[in-house]
Scaffold this motif. Structure first.
Motif, PDB file in Angstrom:
ATOM      1  N   LEU A 185       0.922  -1.178   0.043  1.00  0.00           N
ATOM      2  CA  LEU A 185      -0.021   0.040  -0.044  1.00  0.00           C
ATOM      3  C   LEU A 185       0.848   1.263   0.081  1.00  0.00           C
ATOM      4  O   LEU A 185       0.413   2.154  -0.723  1.00  0.00           O
ATOM      5  CB  LEU A 185      -1.002   0.000   1.143  1.00  0.00           C
ATOM      6  N   ASN A 192       2.127   7.042   7.119  1.00  0.00           N
ATOM      7  CA  ASN A 192       1.320   8.018   6.809  1.00  0.00           C
ATOM      8  C   ASN A 192       0.823   7.691   5.101  1.00  0.00           C
ATOM      9  O   ASN A 192      -0.326   8.013   5.027  1.00  0.00           O
ATOM     10  CB  ASN A 192       2.017   9.432   6.691  1.00  0.00           C
ATOM     11  N   VAL A 229       0.098   4.802   4.096  1.00  0.00           N
ATOM     12  CA  VAL A 229      -0.802   3.864   4.183  1.00  0.00           C
ATOM     13  C   VAL A 229      -2.219   4.493   4.640  1.00  0.00           C
ATOM     14  O   VAL A 229      -3.291   4.208   4.154  1.00  0.00           O
ATOM     15  CB  VAL A 229      -0.612   2.707   5.462  1.00  0.00           C
ATOM     16  N   LEU A 230      -1.966   5.683   5.647  1.00  0.00           N
ATOM     17  CA  LEU A 230      -3.175   6.195   6.233  1.00  0.00           C
ATOM     18  C   LEU A 230      -3.712   7.110   4.999  1.00  0.00           C
ATOM     19  O   LEU A 230      -5.046   7.105   4.798  1.00  0.00           O
ATOM     20  CB  LEU A 230      -2.717   7.180   7.130  1.00  0.00           C
ATOM     21  N   PHE A 280      -6.102   5.010   2.635  1.00  0.00           N
ATOM     22  CA  PHE A 280      -7.463   4.861   3.343  1.00  0.00           C
ATOM     23  C   PHE A 280      -8.284   6.425   3.074  1.00  0.00           C
ATOM     24  O   PHE A 280      -9.363   6.324   2.630  1.00  0.00           O
ATOM     25  CB  PHE A 280      -7.618   4.445   4.614  1.00  0.00           C
ATOM     26  N   LEU A 281      -7.569   7.311   3.203  1.00  0.00           N
ATOM     27  CA  LEU A 281      -8.191   8.780   3.216  1.00  0.00           C
ATOM     28  C   LEU A 281      -8.563   9.078   1.809  1.00  0.00           C
ATOM     29  O   LEU A 281      -9.736   9.579   1.669  1.00  0.00           O
ATOM     30  CB  LEU A 281      -7.230   9.794   4.056  1.00  0.00           C
ATOM     31  N   TRP A 292      -9.322   6.965  -0.595  1.00  0.00           N
ATOM     32  CA  TRP A 292     -10.645   6.244  -1.227  1.00  0.00           C
ATOM     33  C   TRP A 292     -11.705   6.772  -0.191  1.00  0.00           C
ATOM     34  O   TRP A 292     -12.854   6.703  -1.093  1.00  0.00           O
ATOM     35  CB  TRP A 292     -10.171   4.664  -0.822  1.00  0.00           C
ATOM     36  N   ALA A 293     -11.732   6.977   0.995  1.00  0.00           N
ATOM     37  CA  ALA A 293     -12.930   7.422   1.841  1.00  0.00           C
ATOM     38  C   ALA A 293     -13.311   8.716   1.297  1.00  0.00           C
ATOM     39  O   ALA A 293     -14.523   9.136   1.220  1.00  0.00           O
ATOM     40  CB  ALA A 293     -12.444   7.686   3.286  1.00  0.00           C
ATOM     41  N   LEU A 349     -14.121   8.528  -3.262  1.00  0.00           N
ATOM     42  CA  LEU A 349     -15.032   7.299  -3.738  1.00  0.00           C
ATOM     43  C   LEU A 349     -16.225   7.778  -4.236  1.00  0.00           C
ATOM     44  O   LEU A 349     -17.068   7.269  -5.117  1.00  0.00           O
ATOM     45  CB  LEU A 349     -15.127   6.233  -2.751  1.00  0.00           C
ATOM     46  N   LEU A 350     -16.904   8.859  -3.329  1.00  0.00           N
ATOM     47  CA  LEU A 350     -18.431   8.937  -3.418  1.00  0.00           C
ATOM     48  C   LEU A 350     -18.502   9.805  -4.917  1.00  0.00           C
ATOM     49  O   LEU A 350     -19.690   9.943  -5.415  1.00  0.00           O
ATOM     50  CB  LEU A 350     -18.652  10.142  -2.357  1.00  0.00           C
ATOM     51  N   ILE A 388     -19.461   7.541  -7.730  1.00  0.00           N
ATOM     52  CA  ILE A 388     -20.442   6.924  -7.363  1.00  0.00           C
ATOM     53  C   ILE A 388     -21.777   7.884  -7.502  1.00  0.00           C
ATOM     54  O   ILE A 388     -22.774   7.429  -8.344  1.00  0.00           O
ATOM     55  CB  ILE A 388     -20.534   6.332  -5.822  1.00  0.00           C
ATOM     56  N   LEU A 389     -21.782   8.869  -7.100  1.00  0.00           N
ATOM     57  CA  LEU A 389     -22.881   9.979  -7.136  1.00  0.00           C
ATOM     58  C   LEU A 389     -22.964  10.368  -8.672  1.00  0.00           C
ATOM     59  O   LEU A 389     -23.974  10.766  -9.011  1.00  0.00           O
ATOM     60  CB  LEU A 389     -22.551  11.245  -6.212  1.00  0.00           C
ATOM     61  N   CYS A 414     -20.447  17.126  -2.630  1.00  0.00           N
ATOM     62  CA  CYS A 414     -20.004  16.951  -1.168  1.00  0.00           C
ATOM     63  C   CYS A 414     -20.409  18.215  -0.187  1.00  0.00           C
ATOM     64  O   CYS A 414     -19.823  19.304  -0.527  1.00  0.00           O
ATOM     65  CB  CYS A 414     -18.561  16.440  -0.830  1.00  0.00           C
ATOM     66  N   LEU A 451     -18.349  15.696   4.445  1.00  0.00           N
ATOM     67  CA  LEU A 451     -17.716  15.036   3.466  1.00  0.00           C
ATOM     68  C   LEU A 451     -16.845  15.828   2.327  1.00  0.00           C
ATOM     69  O   LEU A 451     -15.716  15.539   2.051  1.00  0.00           O
ATOM     70  CB  LEU A 451     -18.677  14.609   2.290  1.00  0.00           C
ATOM     71  N   LEU A 483     -13.529  15.825   4.415  1.00  0.00           N
ATOM     72  CA  LEU A 483     -12.769  14.649   4.196  1.00  0.00           C
ATOM     73  C   LEU A 483     -12.343  14.719   2.735  1.00  0.00           C
ATOM     74  O   LEU A 483     -10.816  14.199   2.596  1.00  0.00           O
ATOM     75  CB  LEU A 483     -13.697  13.444   4.276  1.00  0.00           C
ATOM     76  N   ILE A 495      -0.123  -0.270  12.538  1.00  0.00           N
ATOM     77  CA  ILE A 495      -0.573   0.757  11.327  1.00  0.00           C
ATOM     78  C   ILE A 495      -2.170   0.616  11.149  1.00  0.00           C
ATOM     79  O   ILE A 495      -2.782   1.775  11.098  1.00  0.00           O
ATOM     80  CB  ILE A 495       0.256   0.678  10.279  1.00  0.00           C
ATOM     81  N   VAL A 547      -5.147   3.410  11.148  1.00  0.00           N
ATOM     82  CA  VAL A 547      -6.202   3.351   9.972  1.00  0.00           C
ATOM     83  C   VAL A 547      -7.850   3.558  10.705  1.00  0.00           C
ATOM     84  O   VAL A 547      -8.303   4.224  10.065  1.00  0.00           O
ATOM     85  CB  VAL A 547      -6.012   2.342   9.076  1.00  0.00           C
ATOM     86  N   THR A 556      -8.286   6.817  12.135  1.00  0.00           N
ATOM     87  CA  THR A 556      -8.853   8.156  11.316  1.00  0.00           C
ATOM     88  C   THR A 556     -10.210   7.766  10.438  1.00  0.00           C
ATOM     89  O   THR A 556     -10.764   8.638  10.311  1.00  0.00           O
ATOM     90  CB  THR A 556      -7.675   8.289  10.152  1.00  0.00           C
ATOM     91  N   LEU A 557     -10.520   6.392  10.174  1.00  0.00           N
ATOM     92  CA  LEU A 557     -11.553   6.287   9.745  1.00  0.00           C
ATOM     93  C   LEU A 557     -12.878   6.410  10.590  1.00  0.00           C
ATOM     94  O   LEU A 557     -13.938   7.016  10.133  1.00  0.00           O
ATOM     95  CB  LEU A 557     -11.663   4.807   8.952  1.00  0.00           C
ATOM     96  N   ASN A 563     -13.303  10.291  11.366  1.00  0.00           N
ATOM     97  CA  ASN A 563     -13.897  11.040  10.312  1.00  0.00           C
ATOM     98  C   ASN A 563     -15.598  10.657  10.067  1.00  0.00           C
ATOM     99  O   ASN A 563     -16.259  11.433   9.847  1.00  0.00           O
ATOM    100  CB  ASN A 563     -13.219  10.824   9.026  1.00  0.00           C
ATOM    101  N   ILE A 593     -18.818  12.966  10.108  1.00  0.00           N
ATOM    102  CA  ILE A 593     -19.561  13.187   8.940  1.00  0.00           C
ATOM    103  C   ILE A 593     -21.060  12.669   9.312  1.00  0.00           C
ATOM    104  O   ILE A 593     -21.803  13.421   8.868  1.00  0.00           O
ATOM    105  CB  ILE A 593     -19.130  12.378   7.910  1.00  0.00           C
ATOM    106  N   VAL A 622     -26.087  20.562  -2.192  1.00  0.00           N
ATOM    107  CA  VAL A 622     -25.151  19.934  -3.316  1.00  0.00           C
ATOM    108  C   VAL A 622     -25.975  19.178  -4.251  1.00  0.00           C
ATOM    109  O   VAL A 622     -27.222  18.927  -3.819  1.00  0.00           O
ATOM    110  CB  VAL A 622     -24.061  18.928  -2.440  1.00  0.00           C
ATOM    111  N   LEU A 680     -27.549  16.049  -5.729  1.00  0.00           N
ATOM    112  CA  LEU A 680     -28.179  14.840  -5.350  1.00  0.00           C
ATOM    113  C   LEU A 680     -28.036  14.784  -3.544  1.00  0.00           C
ATOM    114  O   LEU A 680     -27.978  13.823  -2.824  1.00  0.00           O
ATOM    115  CB  LEU A 680     -27.419  13.732  -5.682  1.00  0.00           C
ATOM    116  N   TRP A 706     -22.551   7.367   4.202  1.00  0.00           N
ATOM    117  CA  TRP A 706     -21.343   7.162   3.709  1.00  0.00           C
ATOM    118  C   TRP A 706     -20.467   7.341   5.128  1.00  0.00           C
ATOM    119  O   TRP A 706     -19.445   6.411   5.399  1.00  0.00           O
ATOM    120  CB  TRP A 706     -20.573   8.184   2.753  1.00  0.00           C
ATOM    121  N   LEU A 722     -18.110   4.639   6.924  1.00  0.00           N
ATOM    122  CA  LEU A 722     -16.594   4.793   7.405  1.00  0.00           C
ATOM    123  C   LEU A 722     -16.626   4.770   9.104  1.00  0.00           C
ATOM    124  O   LEU A 722     -15.588   4.022   9.654  1.00  0.00           O
ATOM    125  CB  LEU A 722     -16.230   6.169   7.144  1.00  0.00           C
TER     126      LEU A 722
END
Lengths: 584, 85
Positions: free
Chosen positions: A62, A192, A194-195, A198-199, A201-202, A205-206, A209-210, A363, A367, A370, B21, B25, B28-29, B32, B36, B52, B54, B63, B67
C-alpha cells in the motif's frame, strides 16, 4: 507562480464549515502523533532509512502504491482525463501494471538479495562508483523538484478551493511533513502513506458513485459526453471513451498512436518509474522477506487497477455533467490561462481543478472536509516520500560514498534528519520555480524521462546481462540522460522537431514525453552494449547475488498456491487484460 | 492474500508494545466517520440553503456510517489491547 500569487483569495470554490475544519485539524493532529510516537523506534540507520526492513507485504504494497498516489497524481490525472478522455487511463493500466508485476517477479529478488539501501546503491555494487554518483545526484535533483511540484500543487488546491494564502499552505504543510519525517524516518512516511491510501478512497469514492447516479450510468455518461463535445465542435468525440480503438493513428485527443503507448509508456516510462525510481522501490525494500517483497508490488498493482475509478472517471463525468451555478456547461481550460489575472476575472477554471470542482458538486459539510483532507494527505505524503528518499540517497550514496566513507551509524541517522530539513527547504524554493508546462503532470512526465528511462536501461542490463561492464553502465547512463535533455531542449527551441522526435506534428506533451523516453532508453542500451563489448567485464565472483544466472533465488518453501506471488501476479494480469477488452 | 493481511495484525509494527498501523487507520476512519454522520444529522434537521447535487440521497449519512463502522472494526481488531496479546 507569480500568476498564481496574484489570484485574489475571493475566487475560492467552496467555503469550509466548522466540521470540515475539525476534520482537517484531526488529520494534522494524527500525523504529528504518529511522528512523535515513532521517534523512539528510529534510532539506527536501518530503522530510520529502511523502516527496520520489517514491513509486511500489505503495508509495503500500500505504501508502494500510495507513494505515487499524491494530490499531484489525483488532480493531474483527473485533469488529463477531462483533457484527453479515457486515454489517460493508460497511465494506470498498461503504464503501471506490467511494470509492477515485472518488478515483483523479475527484479525484486536481485534488490532484496543484495540488501542494497537504494537503487544507486545497487548500481555501485554492479557497476561501481561512477554510475552510483551519476544516478544518485540526478535522483537527488529530481526528487527535490518533485517535492517542490507537490508543494506547488498543494498550494494551488488550497488557493483555488479554499482561498487560502499560498505561503500559508506551504508553511503549514512543510513544517508538518518536516516534523514527522525527521522524527520517524521511513517508517513514519510509510505509516502516513497507508493512512493516506484509506483517506483518499474514503474521500474520493463518492464522486464517481454519485456522478454515475446523476449521469444515468456508464452509457448515460457516454451519451452526454458525445452530446456536449459535439455541441462544442470537438472532432471525434467518441474517442474520449475508448481506450484502444482510437490509437491506430494520431487523430485521437492525445495525438499519440499505439506504438508510443505500448513501447514508450508501457515498455520504457512505466518500467523505469515503477522498477527503478527509488521513491517507490524504497517502500518495497522495507519488506521483511523475499515473499513479502514480491507480493508487495502485486498488491499495489491490484489496487492500482482500481484507481481510475476515483481519478479518471471523475474527469470523464465532468465532461458530461459539470455546470456553472447558472446551469451552463462548464468548459475547463489550460491552467496557465485559467490562473492568469484575465482568466480569473472571467471565472475560468483549469483542467487540474476538475476533481475539487466535482467534490464541491456532490459533497456537503463533513464530506467536503474529508475530500479536502484526502488531497492534503496526498500532497503531504507525496512530499514526505520524496524527502525520505532524498535523505536516504544523500546519506548513503553521496555523503557515505563520497564525503565521509567511515560515517558511523549514529552520524548517518543525524545526517538523515538534517537532510530531511534541508530537503524541505530546497523543495520550498523549488515550488516557486515550477509553473512552466501546460498542466502539472506534463511537466512531471518530462522530468521522469530525463532520468528514469535511461536509468531503467542501465539497471535492467545490469541485472539480466552479466557481460555489461562498469564502463558500459556509466557511459550508457550518461549518454541516455544527456540525449533526453538534448531532445527536450531541441523541441523547446524548434517546435517542428516534434515531427521527428514523436513521429507526428500532432503529438501533445504527453506523447512527446513517451517517445523521448523510448529514444533515450535505446541510446542508453546501445551505448552500454557497445562500450561493454569494448571493455573488460567483471569476474563472475564479483557479480554473485547481483546478476541473473549468478544469483541463487531462495525457495519460498512449502506454501499453498494462494500464498504464492506468481499466482496473484497471474490473477492481476488476467484482470488487467479483461479491463483492456471491456474499455477497448 | 487475506492470510497475509491477517498476519500483519501484530507485525505491521513488529516490536512488542507497538501500535499497529491498522489501528491508526481505524482511528482516522472512525473519527472522520463520526464527524460526517453528525454533520449529516445536522443537515437533516437544519437543511442548508445551498444544497449540493443529489442532496436528497444524504450521502453524508450513509457514507459516514460506513466509515464509522469500518473504523470501529479496525480499532477493535488492531488496538493496543490486541497487539500486546
Amino acid at each position: 507562480m507569480m500568476l498564481a500569487l496574484a489570484v485574489p483569495a475571493a475566487s475560492r470554490l467552496v467555503h469550509l464549515s466548522l466540521v470540515d475544519g475539525m476534520i482537517i485539524i484531526f488529520y494534522f493532529a494524527l500525523v504529528l502523533w504518529i511522528g512523535f510516537y515513532l521517534k523512539g523506534r528510529s534510532n539506527t540507520s536501518e530503522d530510520y532509512f529502511m523502516a527496520g526492513r520489517e514491513m509486511t507485504a500489505w503495508v509495503a504494497g500500500l505504501a508502494f502504491l500510495s507513494a505515487n498516489l499524491g494530490s499531484l497524481e489525483l488532480m493531474g490525472w483527473a485533469g488529463n482525463a477531462y483533457k484527453y478522455g479515457i486515454l489517460a487511463a493508460h497511465w494506470y493500466w498498461i503504464g503501471a501494471i506490467p511494470a509492477m508485476l515485472f518488478l515483483a517477479l523479475v527484479m525484486m529478488p536481485f534488490y532484496h538479495i543484495c540488501k542494497t539501501h537504494s537503487v544507486p546503491g545497487y548500481l555501485k555494487l554492479r557497476f561501481g562508483l561512477g554510475s552510483q554518483t551519476l544516478s544518485s545526484i540526478s535522483f537527488a535533483f529530481m526528487t527535490v523538484l518533485m517535492s517542490g511540484i507537490n508543494m506547488y500543487a498543494m498550494a494551488v488546491v488550497m488557493r483555488v478551493v479554499l482561498g487560502w494564502d499560498l505561503n500559508f499552505s506551504i508553511l503549514v504543510s512543510s513544517i508538518t511533513v518536516g516534523v514527522y519525517v525527521a522524527l520517524g524516518g521511513l517508517r513514519s512516511a510509510i505509516f502516513n502513506e497507508v493512512l493516506q491510501f484509506f483517506l483518499i478512497w474514503a474521500g474520493a469514492l463518492l464522486i464517481p458513485i454519485l456522478g454515475l447516479v446523476e449521469a444515468g450510468g456508464w452509457s448515460g455518461m457516454k451519451m452526454r459526453i458525445v452530446e456536449n463535445l459535439t455541441a462544442q465542435g470537438t472532432a471525434n468525440p467518441g474517442a474520449y471513451t475508448h481506450l484502444w480503438s482510437t490509437v491506430g493513428d494520431f487523430s485521437n485527443p492525445m495525438g499519440i498512436n499505439w506504438i508510443g503507448i505500448v513501447f514508450g509508456l508501457g515498455a520504457v516510462i512505466s518500467m523505469g518509474y515503477w522498477t527503478t525510481d527509488f521513491l517507490v522501490v524504497q517502500r518495497v525494500l522495507s519488506a521483511k522477506d523475499l515473499r513479502s517483497a514480491e507480493l508487495a508490488p502485486i498488491i499495489g498493482a491490484a489496487f492500482k487497477m482500481a484507481v481510475p475509478f476515483i481519478v479518471i472517471l471523475p474527469g470523464l463525468l465532468a465532461l458530461a455533467l459539470l455546470t456553472d451555478p447558472a446551469g451552463h456547461l462548464l468548459h475547463l481550460v489550460p491552467g496557465d490561462v485559467a490562473w492568469s489575472a484575465a482568466g480569473q476575472a472571467q471565472g475560468l477554471h483549469g483542467y487540474d481543478e476538475v476533481l475539487p470542482l466535482m467534490l464541491a458538486r456532490y459533497c456537503g459539510p463533513g464530506l467536503l472536509g474529508l475530500g479536502i483532507t484526502a488531497l492534503i494527505a496526498g500532497f503531504m505524503s507525496g512530499m514526505a516520500g520524496n524527502v525520505s528518499a532524498f535523505a536516504t540517497v544523500w546519506t548513503y550514496d553521496i555523503y557515505g560514498a563520497l564525503i565521509n566513507k567511515n560515517a558511523t551509524d549514529e552520524s548517518k541517522v543525524t545526517m538523515g534528519r538534517w537532510c530531511t530539513i534541508v530537503g524541505i527547504i530546497v523543495s520550498i524554493g523549488t515550488a516557486y520555480l515550477v509553473i512552466q508546462a501546460q498542466s502539472i503532470m506534463d511537466y512531471v512526465q518530462a522530468l521522469f524521462s530525463f532520468f528514469i528511462a535511461p536509468l531503467f536501461g542501465t539497471v535492467i542490463l545490469g541485472m539480466l546481462w552479466k557481460r555489461a561492464t562498469p564502463a558500459g553502465g556509466f557511459w550508457g547512463l550518461l549518454a541516455g540522460t544527456l540525449s533526453s535533455v538534448g531532445m527536450y531542449a531541441w523541441a523547446k527551441i524548434d517546435p517542428s522537431a516534434v515531427q521527428y522526435l514523436a513521429l507526428s506534428l500532432k503529438a501533445q506533451d504527453q506523447a512527446q514525453n513517451m517517445f523521448r523516453a523510448l529514444w533515450c532508453f535505446l541510446v542508453c542500451v546501445i551505448v552500454t552494449v557497445v562500450v561493454s563489448f569494448m571493455t573488460k567485464p567483471k569476474p563472475d565472483e564479483e557479480l554473485r547475488d547481483l546478476v541473473y544466472g549468478l544469483t541463487p533465488i531462495p525457495s519460498t518453501g512449502k506454501v499453498s498456491l494462494i500464498q504464492r506471488p506468481t499466482f496473484w501476479a497471474v490473477v492481476v494480469g488476467l484482470v488487467f487484460v479483461a479491463l483492456q477488452i471491456i474499455f477497448w | 492474500m487475506n492470510d497475509t493481511h491477517a498476519a500483519s495484525t501484530a507485525s505491521a509494527s513488529s516490536n512488542e508494545q507497538s501500535l499497529s498501523i491498522w489501528f491508526f487507520v481505524g482511528v482516522t476512519l472512525g473519527g472522520n466517520g463520526l464527524l460526517i454522520v453528525l454533520a449529516g444529522l445536522y443537515s437533516l434537521v437544519s437543511p442548508p440553503e445551498n444544497k449540493v447535487v443529489l442532496y436528497n440521497l444524504h450521502a453524508d449519512l450513509w457514507w459516514g456510517a460506513v466509515l464509522l463502522v469500518l473504523g470501529i472494526i479496525y480499532v477493535w481488531r488492531f488496538g493496543p489491547w490486541r497487539t500486546q496479546t
